[in-house]
Design a protein around this motif. Structure first.
Motif, PDB file in Angstrom:
ATOM      1  N   UNK A  10      68.769  57.583  38.319  1.00  0.00           N
ATOM      2  CA  UNK A  10      70.204  57.107  37.977  1.00  0.00           C
ATOM      3  C   UNK A  10      71.436  57.836  37.403  1.00  0.00           C
ATOM      4  N   UNK A  11      70.962  58.961  36.664  1.00  0.00           N
ATOM      5  CA  UNK A  11      71.689  59.989  36.287  1.00  0.00           C
ATOM      6  C   UNK A  11      72.338  60.816  37.361  1.00  0.00           C
ATOM      7  N   UNK A  38      71.669  52.859  31.874  1.00  0.00           N
ATOM      8  CA  UNK A  38      70.155  52.554  32.429  1.00  0.00           C
ATOM      9  C   UNK A  38      69.227  52.442  31.277  1.00  0.00           C
ATOM     10  N   UNK A  39      69.125  53.059  30.352  1.00  0.00           N
ATOM     11  CA  UNK A  39      68.242  53.195  29.217  1.00  0.00           C
ATOM     12  C   UNK A  39      67.669  51.861  28.606  1.00  0.00           C
ATOM     13  N   UNK A  40      68.832  51.207  28.236  1.00  0.00           N
ATOM     14  CA  UNK A  40      68.393  49.819  27.661  1.00  0.00           C
ATOM     15  C   UNK A  40      67.750  48.794  28.830  1.00  0.00           C
ATOM     16  N   UNK A  41      68.037  49.201  29.892  1.00  0.00           N
ATOM     17  CA  UNK A  41      67.517  47.957  30.885  1.00  0.00           C
ATOM     18  C   UNK A  41      66.016  48.510  31.366  1.00  0.00           C
ATOM     19  N   UNK A  94      66.224  56.278  45.065  1.00  0.00           N
ATOM     20  CA  UNK A  94      64.731  56.171  45.546  1.00  0.00           C
ATOM     21  C   UNK A  94      63.865  57.482  45.591  1.00  0.00           C
ATOM     22  N   UNK A  95      64.539  58.593  46.167  1.00  0.00           N
ATOM     23  CA  UNK A  95      64.129  60.021  46.346  1.00  0.00           C
ATOM     24  C   UNK A  95      63.688  60.463  44.875  1.00  0.00           C
ATOM     25  N   UNK A  96      64.724  60.116  44.068  1.00  0.00           N
ATOM     26  CA  UNK A  96      64.459  60.826  42.810  1.00  0.00           C
ATOM     27  C   UNK A  96      63.228  60.108  41.768  1.00  0.00           C
ATOM     28  N   UNK A  97      63.180  58.697  42.115  1.00  0.00           N
ATOM     29  CA  UNK A  97      61.968  58.004  41.442  1.00  0.00           C
ATOM     30  C   UNK A  97      60.740  58.580  41.877  1.00  0.00           C
ATOM     31  N   UNK A  98      60.778  58.646  43.287  1.00  0.00           N
ATOM     32  CA  UNK A  98      59.418  59.111  44.244  1.00  0.00           C
ATOM     33  C   UNK A  98      59.112  60.604  43.856  1.00  0.00           C
TER      34      UNK A  98
END
Length: 340
Positions: A126-127, A139-142, A104-108
């Motif tokens: 994710x990485x 995660x890439x294809x998702x 969550x922190x990484x996306x933010x």
């Protein structure tokens, strides 16, 4: 089917070369890069110095998509449900808290502070929060990202995962007693916060067998959480894209079905019905398949597009690395105080 052979051979060839380079003594004693990382570097080099003929494209795409999914399924043979029990309640809580908060922190950070595209944000998060390059690939294809996004995300987790591999043992040796860490707590901290499995192993066993074993189990438990994360992300993205709050049907959701295969293989491995020597060979083959997929990703990566992204992904990954380091220490100490 015949169309895929030339490109597949190219990806396999790069994978073979990558294993050879990774086993060189000078590489082991210096950068200690895994074949996965070397494969993407070689793939990027080949793909950008040489215009890949159209005849090779089908095989490269096949390697990137089909081979990758097969490899992720058989990643399950690196884990058992017993691993979760072995790491104990403390390790499981630390893993869960760190994975969720880091993602969550990484996306933010990536979206709000640096304005990165959503796909890139999810890949870096994710990485960093699960298992490095393998998580980026899964995660890439998702999230339906472009390959230069995935390549850049792999680069970021490689830089800071490698940094962790050297920094963590030094921190423990000089400040371990001040932090109140013993070898087990150090192992949990390492397994719950360092990016790649190989980096965790290196950082853990640099201290002791106890630290190394604990770190490895904590890390593998964290890897197992890749499946629920991808499923949750799939549902979230589908719901987010629904028009004007309309209901989301199953056909709208890009369900990563290979995740169910991954869970099934963990189950099979947990039952110990397959002889250990065969499981060993499955893991070896799986590692090679992952390397083939990574080579294909490199071949599909346009370095000019990566340049266009700039340094923002690196800055984002740096803040995530700092978050993992300090929040990881706090989480381990609090969890141990409450449940230890």
């Amino acid at each position: 089917m015949v169309k895929i052979i030339p490109g597949l051979i190219l990806a396999v060839f790069i994978a073979v070369i990558s294993f050879f380079i990774s086993n060189l003594e000078i590489v082991k004693k210096t950068v200690n890069f895994s074949p996965l990382i070397i494969a993407i570097l070689l793939g990027v080099l080949v793909g950008n110095l040489w215009k890949i003929p159209d005849s090779l494209k089908p095989g490269v795409v096949f390697s990137l998509k089909r081979v990758l999914r097969i490899a992720i399924v058989f990643l399950g043979f690196r884990l058992t449900f017993q691993n979760v029990l072995d790491v104990g309640l403390e390790g499981l809580i630390v893993d869960t808290v760190m994975l969720t908060s880091t993602f969550l922190f990484g996306v933010w950070v990536s979206r709000k502070l640096f304005g990165l595209e959503p796909e890139m944000s999810y890949l870096i998060a994710s990485g960093s929060s699960i298992c490095g390059a393998s998580a980026v690939l899964a995660t890439a294809p998702v999230v339906r990202s472009e390959m230069h996004h995935a390549a850049m995300a792999v680069a970021t987790v490689t830089i800071f995962g490698t940094t962790s591999m050297f920094v963590y043992p030094l921190i423990y040796k000089f400040f371990g007693s001040s932090l109140g860490f013993d070898e087990v707590l150090y192992g949990i901290w390492t397994g719950a916060t360092v990016h790649e499995v190989a980096q965790v192993v290196a950082a853990g066993f640099a201290i002791s067998d106890t630290a190394g074993n604990t770190a490895t189990i904590a890390k593998l438990t964290r890897v197992m959480m890749l499946a629920p994360l991808l499923l949750t992300l799939s549902f979230y993205l589908a719901k987010k894209s629904a028009v004007h709050g309309a209901g989301v049907s199953l056909r709208d959701i890009p369900i990563p079905y290979f995740v169910f295969g991954f869970i099934a293989m963990v189950g099979v491995n947990s039952m110990h019905v397959i002889p250990e020597n065969i499981v060993h060979y499955i893991r070896v083959v799986d590692g090679f398949l992952l390397t083939v997929a990574m080579a294909a990703m490199g071949l599909e990566t346009n370095i000019n597009k990566m340049k266009g992204v700039g340094m923002k992904p690196i800055y984002s990954a740096l803040l995530i690395f700092i978050f993992l380091f300090f929040v990881g220490i706090i989480t381990v100490k609090v969890t141990h105080a409450v449940f230890g």
